[in-house]
Structures are given as C-alpha cells and as structure tokens.
Design an enzyme around this catalytic site. Structure first.
Site, mmCIF file in Angstrom:
data_model
loop_
_atom_site.group_PDB
_atom_site.id
_atom_site.type_symbol
_atom_site.label_atom_id
_atom_site.label_comp_id
_atom_site.label_asym_id
_atom_site.label_seq_id
_atom_site.Cartn_x
_atom_site.Cartn_y
_atom_site.Cartn_z
ATOM 1 N N SER A 72 -21.390 -23.515 -4.644
ATOM 2 C CA SER A 72 -20.811 -23.930 -3.374
ATOM 3 C C SER A 72 -21.912 -24.374 -2.403
ATOM 4 O O SER A 72 -22.613 -25.339 -2.698
ATOM 5 C CB SER A 72 -19.933 -22.805 -2.823
ATOM 6 O OG SER A 72 -19.091 -23.261 -1.804
ATOM 7 N N ASP A 138 -9.807 -26.849 -7.208
ATOM 8 C CA ASP A 138 -10.614 -26.184 -6.175
ATOM 9 C C ASP A 138 -9.950 -26.372 -4.812
ATOM 10 O O ASP A 138 -9.749 -27.496 -4.361
ATOM 11 C CB ASP A 138 -12.032 -26.760 -6.170
ATOM 12 C CG ASP A 138 -13.010 -25.940 -5.339
ATOM 13 O OD1 ASP A 138 -12.621 -25.462 -4.254
ATOM 14 O OD2 ASP A 138 -14.165 -25.813 -5.755
ATOM 15 N N HIS A 169 -12.321 -22.302 -7.177
ATOM 16 C CA HIS A 169 -13.662 -22.400 -6.584
ATOM 17 C C HIS A 169 -14.669 -21.502 -7.306
ATOM 18 O O HIS A 169 -15.718 -21.186 -6.772
ATOM 19 C CB HIS A 169 -13.593 -22.063 -5.087
ATOM 20 C CG HIS A 169 -14.801 -22.469 -4.322
ATOM 21 N ND1 HIS A 169 -15.197 -23.779 -4.182
ATOM 22 C CD2 HIS A 169 -15.725 -21.740 -3.663
ATOM 23 C CE1 HIS A 169 -16.306 -23.833 -3.462
ATOM 24 N NE2 HIS A 169 -16.652 -22.605 -3.137
#
Length: 187
Positions: A72, A138, A169
């Site tokens: 991320s 996601d 995610h």
C-alpha cells in the site's frame, strides 16, 4: 539474502498487523534468506517519504542482496526507492496494492510520494526483478492504479499479477507472494 518489509500507512505495530508476521515466518524458512526485517517505522500514520527513505537507507540498510516488499503506502515508498540515486540497485522489489496517484486522499498527499512525476524508466532499472500484485476487488486502491503502473513498468524486469476473489487490499496472507520470493531468490 535480506528481505525488508515496508508496511502500509497506520500499520503499527508491524509484527501484529495484516500478513506481515506470517510472511516473515514463511520466508525465514527459505534456505537463501538470512533475515526478514519486520520493524516499526517512524511516522507510521504519515509515512512521509522524507522520513521513510532515509530510515530505510541509513538505519535498516539496503544493498544488492535486498528484496524489498512494499504494501500500500509502503509500495509507493518502494517505488521511490527504485528511482533513488542514493540507493543501490536492489535484488528485487514486490509492490503489493500499489498506487501512482494520491487518490484524492489528504493523508496520501501529505506522504510526499505523489508530489512529483514518477521516473518510470529509472524505476525499471532499480532492481533485478520487480513484481506487482493487486486485488481486482481492492476497495482502497482501484485496480486501474496498478494497471497503469504495469503499463509504465512493462519490460524484462517487471511482472504484474492480478488476484481475483477475496484478497481485496491484501490484509490476509496469500501464497502467490511466496512463489515470487522463490523466483527472486533463484536469480
């Protein structure tokens, strides 16, 4: 070989969130892995480039035998490492749930990673192998972000994998990441 995990924004303590400890335990079973760095980062809720890049370079240490795994916001950090002249060419980089824009998010904008254009050509040369994972579903970073990165990074050092169904995610472990680590360790 060393593996360094760069966590996502707000992921602290690193050893107790997401798939990070599972991953560290699994890669430490591999014959060629001497260390998996799973440390808390300074400024975990801001993850500013001006803090994280020097921390990685000066405190954790990176060299040509390092594989970096960024998740991320940590993937944005890993992308900036790839284009950074003060960092040597890395053995490998895994980008997990990466974005190339701040997605209109104030906190991501403040992280500094998205404040200038990406140097895609330089990034391609920053590691022997680069692999990007993204979940089709996601809910935080749309898959179009990763698809754009895949187009820009296309070349002999880059691979892209979309995972369907249930990973979103990447908050939970998924086995394909271990296969990519095996591939990077063998080169």
């Amino acid at each position: 070989m060393r593996i360094v995990l760069i966590p996502g924004m707000g992921c602290s303590p690193v050893a107790r969130v997401n798939w990070y400890s599972w991953f560290a335990n699994e890669v430490l079973k591999k014959q060629n892995v001497d260390e998996c760095v799973l440390r808390d980062f300074p400024d975990p809720n801001g993850c500013k480039e001006s803090i994280w890049i020097p921390f990685l370079r000066d405190e954790i240490g990176l060299d040509e035998n390092t594989i970096v795994v960024g998740h991320s916001s940590g993937a944005a950090c890993a992308m900036r490492l790839l284009e950074n002249d003060e960092v040597c060419k890395l053995k490998g980089v895994l980008l997990v749930a990466a974005a190339y824009t701040d997605l209109g998010d104030e906190y991501e904008r403040r992280s500094e990673y998205f404040s200038r254009p990406w140097n895609w050509e330089k990034m391609k040369k920053g590691a022997e192998k680069i692999h990007c994972f993204h979940g089709v579903d996601d809910h935080l970073i749309p898959v179009k972000e990763a698809r754009y990165i895949a187009v820009k990074m296309k070349g002999p050092t880059f691979k892209y994998s979309e995972i369907k169904g249930g990973v979103s995610h990447f908050f939970e472990p998924w086995d394909e990441i271990l296969d990519v680590i095996d591939d990077m360790l063998c080169s």
